[in-house]
Write a protein that holds these residues in place. Structure first.
Motif, PDB file in Angstrom:
ATOM      1  N   THR A 139     -27.060 -10.696 -16.269  1.00 56.32           N
ATOM      2  CA  THR A 139     -27.003  -9.232 -16.280  1.00 56.32           C
ATOM      3  C   THR A 139     -26.913  -8.707 -17.701  1.00 56.32           C
ATOM      4  N   ASP A 163     -17.947  -2.731 -12.965  1.00 52.67           N
ATOM      5  CA  ASP A 163     -17.285  -3.947 -12.481  1.00 52.67           C
ATOM      6  C   ASP A 163     -15.902  -3.621 -11.921  1.00 52.67           C
ATOM      7  N   PHE A 195     -16.208  -1.678  -8.451  1.00 57.39           N
ATOM      8  CA  PHE A 195     -16.460  -2.508  -7.271  1.00 57.39           C
ATOM      9  C   PHE A 195     -15.222  -3.295  -6.862  1.00 57.39           C
ATOM     10  N   HIS A 204     -17.333  -6.618  -1.624  1.00 55.06           N
ATOM     11  CA  HIS A 204     -18.764  -6.595  -1.958  1.00 55.06           C
ATOM     12  C   HIS A 204     -19.150  -7.873  -2.703  1.00 55.06           C
ATOM     13  N   LYS A 205     -20.390  -8.314  -2.489  1.00 53.04           N
ATOM     14  CA  LYS A 205     -20.838  -9.573  -3.114  1.00 53.04           C
ATOM     15  C   LYS A 205     -20.899  -9.482  -4.641  1.00 53.04           C
ATOM     16  N   VAL A 206     -20.956  -8.256  -5.175  1.00 56.01           N
ATOM     17  CA  VAL A 206     -20.967  -8.089  -6.632  1.00 56.01           C
ATOM     18  C   VAL A 206     -19.697  -8.670  -7.246  1.00 56.01           C
ATOM     19  N   ASN A 207     -18.588  -8.615  -6.504  1.00 54.74           N
ATOM     20  CA  ASN A 207     -17.311  -9.110  -7.026  1.00 54.74           C
ATOM     21  C   ASN A 207     -17.239 -10.629  -7.095  1.00 54.74           C
ATOM     22  N   GLN A 240     -24.275 -15.598 -13.789  1.00 54.82           N
ATOM     23  CA  GLN A 240     -24.985 -14.425 -13.279  1.00 54.82           C
ATOM     24  C   GLN A 240     -24.635 -13.178 -14.098  1.00 54.82           C
ATOM     25  N   ALA A 241     -23.360 -13.080 -14.508  1.00 57.22           N
ATOM     26  CA  ALA A 241     -22.959 -11.975 -15.380  1.00 57.22           C
ATOM     27  C   ALA A 241     -23.681 -12.060 -16.719  1.00 57.22           C
ATOM     28  N   ILE A 248     -19.902 -12.656  -8.175  1.00 56.29           N
ATOM     29  CA  ILE A 248     -20.937 -13.254  -9.022  1.00 56.29           C
ATOM     30  C   ILE A 248     -20.290 -14.205 -10.024  1.00 56.29           C
TER      31      ILE A 248
END
Length: 344
Positions: A156, A133, A136, A143-146, A152-153, A148
């Motif tokens: 995960t 995390d 990123f 990035h779209k990961v940042n 959503q976390a 979420i």
């Protein structure tokens, strides 16, 4: 004793299980005196230190439900993993204080070892998730990961738990964890079997693979973040320096807690391949391996350090608590001085 056609046949009615357990092991079974003398006080200290820090972290994170970020979600799950360890340690301490004599049932032996293994795997998984995390956010800020959400976390985190339980389930279902010999019941997940069952072999494989896989990811994240910080040397952005500190702390905790057990365990496995002529060395390395696993339990004590570096929420809560305690102590001191002055 049966007599028939001049042949005396001895049928042992007691201790059949004990002798069979002994015969199927490499170099036999014996209490590990070094482990029994060193590890119990260490585990008691880890329990007494780890419980307050993780209770504080749980209270802090649960009181700020509205401001959860993916980072906090992963840290909360790291706290939950630590509680699996803290719940399991009392039975382990009792077992070692009895010089390795498990007085509970076979089911409780498997549950205890399963929870210890799940704690290790989950701790490694969520430490890695926190590092990724941070990677990123620094290296790929768009990035779209940042972006979420906390839900959503949480999804995960549930996936990580599902993987951990799936990988460790064979340990819970294996029946060779409790072995008996000479009035001792040994509850070990790393028994010196000559030919371990498939579940035990999977346990060994997961034990090694999760360490090296996560270590590679952590080192990669550290290298890339340091490279980005070096390129932007002129800026020296605060969040990047903080990211380096976070990754460094995670790496130190990871290697200190999980490295010794892996290194000594590989040594013990190598000694096993050398045959029974190396039994003394094998048994000695086996004892040091168990002591090395004691470092694994240290993660419950050191994880609050990670919370402090990774979460400003946790740092602020600790500072507030310390300030309140200082204020209360100051008020009590002032009241005591006033009372003494009135008496004078």
């Amino acid at each position: 004793l049966k007599r028939g056609r001049g042949i005396h046949v001895v049928e042992p009615l007691i201790g059949v299980e004990m002798s069979s357990d002994y015969n199927k092991t490499h170099c036999g079974l014996a209490p590990q005196s070094l482990v029994a003398s060193i590890l119990p006080p260490v585990l008691i200290v880890e329990l007494l230190l780890g419980l307050p820090g993780n209770l504080l972290a749980l209270c802090v994170f649960c009181r700020h439900l509205q401001s959860w970020t993916p980072n906090v979600v992963f840290l909360l799950n790291l706290v939950l993993a630590d509680f699996l360890l803290l719940v399991s340690l009392p039975l382990r301490i009792d077992y070692l204080q009895r010089e390795e004599d498990w007085v509970f049932s076979d089911a409780w032996c498997r549950i205890n070892l399963f929870m210890l293994a799940v704690n290790r795997s989950a701790s490694i998984g969520f430490m890695t998730a926190v590092a990724v995390d941070r990677y990123f956010k620094v290296v790929h800020p768009h990035h779209k990961v940042n972006f979420i959400s906390s839900s959503q976390a949480a999804g995960t985190a549930c996936f990580i738990w599902a993987v951990v339980f799936s990988l460790r389930l064979p340990l819970l279902l294996t029946g060779d964890l409790l072995m008996k010999h000479e009035n001792h019941s040994y509850c070990r997940s790393f028994n010196p079997d000559k030919d371990p069952k498939l579940g035990i072999k999977l346990h060994y494989a997961v034990y090694l693979a999760e360490f090296f896989f996560s270590l590679i990811i952590l080192l990669f994240c550290s290298f890339r973040i340091c490279c980005i910080l070096h390129r932007r040397h002129k800026d020296k952005k605060k969040n990047m320096r903080q990211a380096v500190r976070i990754i460094s702390v995670i790496n130190v905790v990871f290697i200190v807690c999980f490295g010794p057990g892996v290194a000594i365990g590989l040594t013990a496995l190598y000694m096993k391949t050398q045959g029974e002529s190396y039994c003394d060395t094998f048994k000695s390395s086996g004892e040091w391996f168990v002591i090395g696993i004691g470092f694994t339990y240290l993660n419950s004590v050191l994880d609050p350090v990670i919370y402090g570096f990774c979460s400003s929420m946790f740092r602020d809560a600790v500072k507030t608590m310390i300030n309140r305690l200082g204020l209360v102590a100051l008020q009590l001191s002032h009241r005591g001085n006033t009372v003494n002055g009135d008496k004078g």
